[in-house]
Design an enzyme around this catalytic site. Structure first.
Site, PDB file in Angstrom:
ATOM      1  N   LEU A  46     107.833  32.986  77.621  1.00  0.00           N
ATOM      2  CA  LEU A  46     106.899  31.881  77.468  1.00  0.00           C
ATOM      3  C   LEU A  46     105.591  32.513  77.018  1.00  0.00           C
ATOM      4  O   LEU A  46     105.143  33.493  77.625  1.00  0.00           O
ATOM      5  CB  LEU A  46     106.681  31.152  78.803  1.00  0.00           C
ATOM      6  CG  LEU A  46     107.839  30.318  79.335  1.00  0.00           C
ATOM      7  CD1 LEU A  46     107.544  29.833  80.752  1.00  0.00           C
ATOM      8  CD2 LEU A  46     108.102  29.131  78.424  1.00  0.00           C
ATOM      9  N   ASP A  47     104.968  31.979  75.960  1.00  0.00           N
ATOM     10  CA  ASP A  47     103.721  32.575  75.490  1.00  0.00           C
ATOM     11  C   ASP A  47     102.602  32.357  76.510  1.00  0.00           C
ATOM     12  O   ASP A  47     102.771  31.633  77.488  1.00  0.00           O
ATOM     13  CB  ASP A  47     103.348  32.072  74.092  1.00  0.00           C
ATOM     14  CG  ASP A  47     103.034  30.584  74.027  1.00  0.00           C
ATOM     15  OD1 ASP A  47     102.631  29.997  75.050  1.00  0.00           O
ATOM     16  OD2 ASP A  47     103.179  30.008  72.947  1.00  0.00           O
ATOM     17  N   ALA A  48     101.465  32.977  76.289  1.00  0.00           N
ATOM     18  CA  ALA A  48     100.364  32.931  77.263  1.00  0.00           C
ATOM     19  C   ALA A  48      99.895  31.505  77.534  1.00  0.00           C
ATOM     20  O   ALA A  48      99.486  31.189  78.650  1.00  0.00           O
ATOM     21  CB  ALA A  48      99.199  33.794  76.774  1.00  0.00           C
ATOM     22  N   SER A  50     101.767  28.824  77.520  1.00  0.00           N
ATOM     23  CA  SER A  50     102.847  28.015  78.100  1.00  0.00           C
ATOM     24  C   SER A  50     103.027  28.343  79.578  1.00  0.00           C
ATOM     25  O   SER A  50     102.708  29.434  80.030  1.00  0.00           O
ATOM     26  CB  SER A  50     104.150  28.265  77.345  1.00  0.00           C
ATOM     27  OG  SER A  50     103.995  27.905  75.992  1.00  0.00           O
TER      28      SER A  50
END
Length: 191
Positions: A46-48, A50
């Site tokens: 999950l990106d930062a 998200s």
């Protein structure tokens, strides 16, 4: 034979899904939330920006299975604007996004409008409120995971993502985990 260990975490906004930051930018790492055993890896990043359900394991085979198209991932997504049924239908049939410098059409997925906003704790970084225009929530369930795919999909149909929370992977649900909570699980069944 070494016994593998497995964890589920409610990844907070602002953390990256890794334990080492090779960039010069200051990013918060998963190791700040819990002391994980050596060899632990995040499964499906999950990106930062998200949030939500993230698996961690020491088992590479399990990681491959969860990342495969056999396991569905469901996201609740807050959008800029009131999404239309036509845009939801486009999401479901597949939309063209950019991936690795090329155009890519996403696989069919499940998408539906959420009539009520889900109850999540307030995010550490505030999201704009309705004074700046309406927002809406959708549920999107995919069986693939291209780089920032859900964000690109909603933008492709004209409704950029404001907040993205993964709520389910396979049959494992986020449920009522507090943001930043970590649970070690003995059985890791995603089917």
């Amino acid at each position: 034979m070494e016994k593998h260990r497995h964890f589920i975490i409610h990844k907070p906004f602002g953390f990256i899904s890794q334990f080492v930051n090779n960039k010069t930018r200051k990013k918060r790492l998963l190791g700040e939330l819990h002391q994980f055993p050596e060899g632990t890896m995040a499964v499906g990043r999950l990106d930062a920006k998200s949030e939500g359900l993230l698996f961690l394991t020491t088992d590479g085979k399990l990681s491959d299975t969860i990342c495969s198209s056999k396991v569905s991932k469901e996201y609740y997504v807050q959008l800029n604007g009131e999404i239309t049924t036509e845009a939801v239908a486009e999401l479901e049939s597949g939309v063209e996004i950019g991936f690795e410098g090329k155009r890519y059409v996403t696989k069919p997925c499940s998408a539906k409008i959420l009539l009520e906003a889900p109850e999540f704790s307030e995010r550490s970084k505030k999201i704009r409120d309705d004074r700046h225009g309406k927002t809406s929530w959708v549920s999107i369930t995919i069986n693939e995971g291209k780089f920032r795919q859900v964000r690109k999909m909603t933008a492709a149909v004209g409704f950029p993502t404001l907040r993205l929370v993964r709520v389910r992977v396979g049959n494992v649900q986020l449920e009522n985990m507090e943001i930043g909570a970590v649970e070690e699980v003995t059985e890791f069944k995603v089917f």
